[in-house]
Design a protein around this motif. Sequence first.
Motif, PDB file in Angstrom:
ATOM      1  N   ILE A 129      -8.855  11.332   1.726  1.00 55.91           N
ATOM      2  CA  ILE A 129      -9.212  10.511   0.632  1.00 55.91           C
ATOM      3  C   ILE A 129     -10.033   9.248   1.497  1.00 55.91           C
ATOM      4  CG2 ILE A 129      -8.495   8.477  -0.778  1.00 55.91           C
ATOM      5  CD1 ILE A 129      -6.661  10.494  -2.137  1.00 55.91           C
TER       6      ILE A 129
ATOM      7  N   LEU B  69      -6.203   0.941   2.919  1.00 60.79           N
ATOM      8  CA  LEU B  69      -5.832   2.324   2.808  1.00 60.79           C
ATOM      9  C   LEU B  69      -5.701   2.971   4.209  1.00 60.79           C
ATOM     10  CD1 LEU B  69      -8.133   4.410   0.376  1.00 60.79           C
ATOM     11  CD2 LEU B  69      -5.665   4.284   0.537  1.00 60.79           C
TER      12      LEU B  69
ATOM     13  N   LEU C 234     -13.640   8.355   0.606  1.00 58.52           N
ATOM     14  CA  LEU C 234     -14.038   7.015   0.027  1.00 58.52           C
ATOM     15  C   LEU C 234     -15.057   6.421   1.088  1.00 58.52           C
ATOM     16  CD1 LEU C 234     -10.736   5.724  -1.567  1.00 58.52           C
ATOM     17  CD2 LEU C 234     -12.836   6.383  -2.787  1.00 58.52           C
TER      18      LEU C 234
ATOM     19  N   ALA D  73      -4.834   1.182  -6.042  1.00 52.10           N
ATOM     20  CA  ALA D  73      -3.408   0.822  -5.838  1.00 52.10           C
ATOM     21  C   ALA D  73      -2.963   0.121  -4.402  1.00 52.10           C
ATOM     22  CB  ALA D  73      -2.624   2.230  -6.016  1.00 52.10           C
ATOM     23  N   THR D  74      -3.657   0.498  -3.462  1.00 51.25           N
ATOM     24  CA  THR D  74      -3.284  -0.240  -2.047  1.00 51.25           C
ATOM     25  C   THR D  74      -3.663  -1.842  -2.065  1.00 51.25           C
ATOM     26  OG1 THR D  74      -5.400   0.616  -1.145  1.00 51.25           O
ATOM     27  CG2 THR D  74      -3.116   1.531  -0.426  1.00 51.25           C
TER      28      THR D  74
ATOM     29  N   ALA E 206      -8.716  10.530  -7.917  1.00 56.26           N
ATOM     30  CA  ALA E 206      -7.459  10.449  -7.070  1.00 56.26           C
ATOM     31  C   ALA E 206      -7.679   9.238  -5.899  1.00 56.26           C
ATOM     32  CB  ALA E 206      -6.917  11.625  -6.478  1.00 56.26           C
ATOM     33  N   GLY E 207      -8.935   9.214  -5.512  1.00 61.44           N
ATOM     34  CA  GLY E 207      -9.468   8.357  -4.567  1.00 61.44           C
ATOM     35  C   GLY E 207      -9.649   6.824  -5.130  1.00 61.44           C
ATOM     36  N   HIS E 208     -10.136   6.801  -6.088  1.00 59.35           N
ATOM     37  CA  HIS E 208     -10.422   5.543  -6.916  1.00 59.35           C
ATOM     38  C   HIS E 208      -8.714   4.952  -7.015  1.00 59.35           C
ATOM     39  CE1 HIS E 208     -14.370   4.577  -7.998  1.00 59.35           C
ATOM     40  NE2 HIS E 208     -14.627   5.792  -8.078  1.00 59.35           N
ATOM     41  N   ILE E 209      -8.068   5.883  -7.722  1.00 57.75           N
ATOM     42  CA  ILE E 209      -6.750   5.328  -7.979  1.00 57.75           C
ATOM     43  C   ILE E 209      -5.872   4.873  -6.781  1.00 57.75           C
ATOM     44  CG2 ILE E 209      -4.466   5.742  -9.178  1.00 57.75           C
ATOM     45  CD1 ILE E 209      -6.797   5.608 -10.975  1.00 57.75           C
ATOM     46  N   LEU E 210      -5.925   5.566  -5.587  1.00 54.49           N
ATOM     47  CA  LEU E 210      -5.174   5.283  -4.246  1.00 54.49           C
ATOM     48  C   LEU E 210      -5.760   4.076  -3.661  1.00 54.49           C
ATOM     49  CD1 LEU E 210      -2.867   6.596  -2.826  1.00 54.49           C
ATOM     50  CD2 LEU E 210      -4.619   7.296  -1.128  1.00 54.49           C
ATOM     51  N   ALA E 211      -7.033   3.834  -3.848  1.00 53.98           N
ATOM     52  CA  ALA E 211      -7.840   2.810  -3.213  1.00 53.98           C
ATOM     53  C   ALA E 211      -7.280   1.513  -3.952  1.00 53.98           C
ATOM     54  CB  ALA E 211      -9.174   2.696  -3.091  1.00 53.98           C
TER      55      ALA E 211
ATOM     56  N   MET F 125       1.938   3.839  -4.247  1.00 55.19           N
ATOM     57  CA  MET F 125       1.588   4.518  -5.398  1.00 55.19           C
ATOM     58  C   MET F 125       2.383   5.744  -5.436  1.00 55.19           C
ATOM     59  SD  MET F 125      -2.137   5.787  -6.108  1.00 55.19           S
ATOM     60  CE  MET F 125      -1.482   6.799  -7.266  1.00 55.19           C
TER      61      MET F 125
END
Lengths: 386, 345
Positions: free
Chosen positions: A317, A297, A321, B248-249, B241-246, A1
Amino acid sequence: MSAANLYLERPALTPAAEDLREEVRTFIAEQRDSGALPPPERIGLGFDVDMTQRIADRGWIGLTWPRQYGGQERSALERYVMNEELLAASVPVGAHWVADRQSGPVLLKFGTEEQKRFYLPQIASGNCYFCIGMSEPESGSDLASLKTRADRVAGGWRINGRKIWTTNAHRVHYMIALARTSPAEGARHAGISQLIIDLKAPGVTVTPIISMAGEHDFNEVLLEDVLVPDEALIGTEGNGWNQVSAELAYERSGPERWLSSFRLISELVDVLGADTQPSTQEELGRLISHLLALRQLSLAVAGMIEQGKSPNIEASIVKDLGTKFEQEAVRVARNIASAEDLVGNGRAPRLRALLMHAQQYAPAFTIRGGTNEILRGIIARGIGLR
Amino acid sequence: MNENQTFFRATIERILADTVGKAELDHAEERQLPEAFFSVLVENGITSMLLPEDTGGIGASLGDAAIILRAAGAAAAPGPLLETMLAQKLLASSGLGPAQGLLSLVFINEAPGLVGSRWSDAVLHDVPWSQAVEKILIVSRSGNEARLLVSDPAGWTTEPGMDAAGEPRDLLTAEAIDVTSANCGDYDSWLCAASMLRAAQILGSAEWSLRRSIEYASERKQFGREIGKFQAVQQMLAELAGHILAAATIVEAAADDCHPTMIAAARSRLGDAADAAIAISHQVHGALGFSQEYALNSRTRRLMAWRDDFGSVLYWRRVLARQFTGLSREAFWPAIADAGATVPR
């Protein structure tokens, strides 16, 4: 992304990585068959010198290091795959974990040739373990405020100070300590250095700290006029902060950040069986989706490290998470155990024990290795705030 | 992203920049299609990109279509784009000829009253853009199989309705309507395809919401400094940002291989990411984001409209859980690690 300076590309797992995965699974099956790997009833990396020896015998410690130092010159992705298999199966890897993940790579990157020749082969053969000497009683998240001092003396350094929350200091051989080697004037991140301390040296006193989960993993380490030779300095005097920053990326992005309570989920799934309520499926499905996303991730971060990049924000991140996920997993497991009446009246004692221990262990997930609030500060800077 | 996909993304972003703006979003809430947008899409073969080359398409993959829809989601592009793309593929897969114009698409679990090609007392809920399309396609479950029903919009009585974003979602009824029908393979595979494409759109909108919120936090000043300088705001945006990156992958993993397990996981993970995107981007924007005039709601309302579309978040969680329940403690990890593997191990 590509949103907000964040970028990850999913790596393709190579046939070599998949072959290694099969080798590790075979090893795990053998350990289970021989009784060396009973299903666990507690959370944690464990500390089992015999298991570490067996892992070293396979060449799996220092897997990515050059052969001349006892390594196998395999890729970071292969190491990732090996680690996720070992951790998910609850193989006790705690004895060599810090040396393999962190101390060895720091020596490889910043150490002298003599240091590499001396320490790395011992680590790779499973005979030499390390701990991390960063936190101090007055320096937690604000690491640069540390007070431990290393003063120049003829032929070496004299170290005085106090380190705390030092995992395994009572049963490993060396500490890499972060100490102030010149006064904090101006830039507070300057004048800090990394030094190797032999924990058997005179002046080192290790006192246990028992955690609220009943474990003796932590210690307080008192350093009183501990003399170390010139060769104990790692890298450049005064460059310790930069060296530690690199080290923290290894510490933050690994699969241990979201797999340390995995055993609780697999035990839950085992006990639960196939016949479940819809609400249970919804809770469990949510948890599994977070797990699968985290794994993607984490894989992507490993892929970037493999390519020589430094995905520090993305690594932060993963830890933010991952540790939140681990706490969530405990909550979900507790709720499902209750909704499906899994552990009442003496049923499923192992799940009950794991739940009990995981609840007590869980507050540590979002603190160790950098609190999530500090990590989010790093993420915020990375996405253009601050 | 491969070379084709880089090209697709550049193309759609250019088209979106040229043809979709505030006026088009406003008109969509009055049931008007963004005509210029769709005529360029049709001209460029994007609406029929999933068709094989011998039937007038370019043989693009669902992963390629996901690239288009992620960009369209980011721009909040209105209209039945996903529906038309997938409906064209459905027509081709069922041996029916491709359509010229736009198409609507719904999935239903049963079609009571359907006998042969005659459908009595027919009811369809929440049909996207039913009055702006050439045909309405219905994928109807029959056991594990799917039956494709193709109907003419004129044959239905329409009761206009809308989704949370204000786009048309109509109630269609007919005492009796003639449909063309054909077998079109496995129902769940088609639902997965639609769900994955919707995931790409949801992701695009959520990513936009994050980007805009970061920009806004760097522009808006209170107490003499940008609100992005405050830790409370930083922590919220870092969480988002963490939610979106996770998300997205996992969406990219789902789009690459279209593996049902990864699609279910993507939709479940996106459910939480969409919730966070809505809550946090609005919180960062304060009162301004709540006004219809400001662009944020065009994305967050689409997140509301889409997050439970083509299978709700909870539906996909149940589907996902059932892939793993019943496993032993030793078999659970291998199932996780091998989930979505291109080559079954």
